[in-house]
Write an enzyme that holds these catalytic residues in place. Structure first.
Site, PDB file in Angstrom:
ATOM      1  N   GLY A  34       0.818  -1.206   0.000  1.00 21.67           N
ATOM      2  CA  GLY A  34       0.000   0.000   0.000  1.00 21.67           C
ATOM      3  C   GLY A  34       0.854   1.258   0.000  1.00 21.67           C
ATOM      4  O   GLY A  34       0.612   2.197  -0.761  1.00 21.67           O
ATOM      5  N   ASP A  75       8.245   6.542   7.076  1.00 23.11           N
ATOM      6  CA  ASP A  75       7.828   5.977   8.351  1.00 23.11           C
ATOM      7  C   ASP A  75       6.605   6.757   8.790  1.00 23.11           C
ATOM      8  O   ASP A  75       6.652   7.984   8.919  1.00 23.11           O
ATOM      9  CB  ASP A  75       8.922   6.069   9.412  1.00 23.11           C
ATOM     10  N   PHE A 113      -5.504   1.106   3.319  1.00 22.88           N
ATOM     11  CA  PHE A 113      -4.755   0.050   3.997  1.00 22.88           C
ATOM     12  C   PHE A 113      -4.432   0.533   5.408  1.00 22.88           C
ATOM     13  O   PHE A 113      -4.654   1.697   5.756  1.00 22.88           O
ATOM     14  CB  PHE A 113      -3.477  -0.300   3.230  1.00 22.88           C
ATOM     15  N   TYR A 150      -4.645   1.647   9.022  1.00 23.51           N
ATOM     16  CA  TYR A 150      -5.707   2.192   9.861  1.00 23.51           C
ATOM     17  C   TYR A 150      -6.710   3.045   9.073  1.00 23.51           C
ATOM     18  O   TYR A 150      -7.603   3.661   9.665  1.00 23.51           O
ATOM     19  CB  TYR A 150      -5.106   3.059  10.978  1.00 23.51           C
ATOM     20  N   ASP A 151      -6.569   3.093   7.770  1.00 24.77           N
ATOM     21  CA  ASP A 151      -7.441   3.942   6.940  1.00 24.77           C
ATOM     22  C   ASP A 151      -8.935   3.753   7.205  1.00 24.77           C
ATOM     23  O   ASP A 151      -9.700   4.720   7.181  1.00 24.77           O
ATOM     24  CB  ASP A 151      -7.163   3.706   5.447  1.00 24.77           C
ATOM     25  N   LYS A 160      -7.360  10.934  -1.640  1.00 26.43           N
ATOM     26  CA  LYS A 160      -6.461  10.714  -0.509  1.00 26.43           C
ATOM     27  C   LYS A 160      -5.069  11.258  -0.814  1.00 26.43           C
ATOM     28  O   LYS A 160      -4.427  11.873   0.038  1.00 26.43           O
ATOM     29  CB  LYS A 160      -6.373   9.227  -0.165  1.00 26.43           C
ATOM     30  N   HIS A 164      -1.237  12.639   4.835  1.00 24.55           N
ATOM     31  CA  HIS A 164       0.004  12.947   5.539  1.00 24.55           C
ATOM     32  C   HIS A 164       1.214  12.694   4.642  1.00 24.55           C
ATOM     33  O   HIS A 164       2.202  13.415   4.702  1.00 24.55           O
ATOM     34  CB  HIS A 164       0.099  12.095   6.798  1.00 24.55           C
ATOM     35  N   ARG A 165       1.096  11.671   3.793  1.00 23.22           N
ATOM     36  CA  ARG A 165       2.202  11.339   2.878  1.00 23.22           C
ATOM     37  C   ARG A 165       2.371  12.443   1.834  1.00 23.22           C
ATOM     38  O   ARG A 165       3.486  12.858   1.525  1.00 23.22           O
ATOM     39  CB  ARG A 165       1.879   9.992   2.230  1.00 23.22           C
TER      40      ARG A 165
END
Length: 203
Positions: free
Chosen positions: A21, A77, A160, A162-163, A183, A188-189
């Protein structure tokens, strides 16, 4: 000139994650013309992540892979911080899923802990630290986040981790319901990658 401007000429990148993911999301955010590799392509073992922060763990992974492959490496991370759980699971987010990385187990653990506190809709956030490492040992770290709250029951099949239990601020659906296109614009990514976007030659 900043060292990261060397990325404008990069044709190959190693994405230091074995999480399909994460690998997919990283590829979707980064330039399309670069050829991307996984640690498995080089039979790399996962390094021990003993850092105390998201940035330090991302750095451990990126430097490990870059030094062993000779490629510029990007690692991620990331994790979930739940306010009612004193910002846990945090850097241990993946470990809550157990050795098989079964996030149904992790989500059930979050539910049980929040249910005991009667705070099933706690404020929360996803944190993402990005590390870019060069084979000579130089690395650069960036961090992004998205605020939101926890929502049960878990909903959605598009994400994927905790989504399925995280609803970002301003939205009514979980990350697992809204789909990758949206998304990738609010996650955050993506927030972390906005900070390094200028170093790539986008076309």
């Amino acid at each position: 000139m900043h060292r990261l401007y060397l990325l404008k000429k990069v044709q190959k990148l190693l994405l230091a994650t074995n999480n399909p993911g994460k690998f997919r999301e990283l590829k979707e955010i980064l330039p399309k013309k670069i050829k991307y590799f996984k640690p498995k392509d080089f039979r790399l073992r996962e390094p021990i992540e003993n850092g105390k922060t998201f940035k330090s763990n991302a750095k451990i992974k990126s430097l490990y892979a870059a030094k062993r492959t000779g490629l510029v490496c990007i690692s991620d991370d990331s994790g979930l911080e739940v306010d009612a759980l004193s910002k846990k699971p945090g850097i241990y987010s993946a470990r809550w899923a157990g050795p098989t990385k079964n996030f149904d187990i992790a989500i059930k653990k979050v539910f049980n802990l929040l249910n005991k506190k009667k705070k099933l809709n706690s404020k929360a956030r996803f944190i993402c630290a990005i590390s870019i490492a060069f084979p000579d040992g130089k690395s650069f770290e960036f961090q992004g986040k998205v605020e939101g709250y926890i929502s049960f029951p878990a909903r959605g099949k598009k994400g994927f981790g905790y989504d399925p239990i995280f609803i970002p601020k301003g939205e009514k659906k979980t990350f697992a319901q809204i789909g990758k296109l949206k998304k990738n614009k609010i996650s955050h990514r993506y927030d972390a990658f906005v900070k390094i976007k200028k170093y790539f030659k986008f076309s």
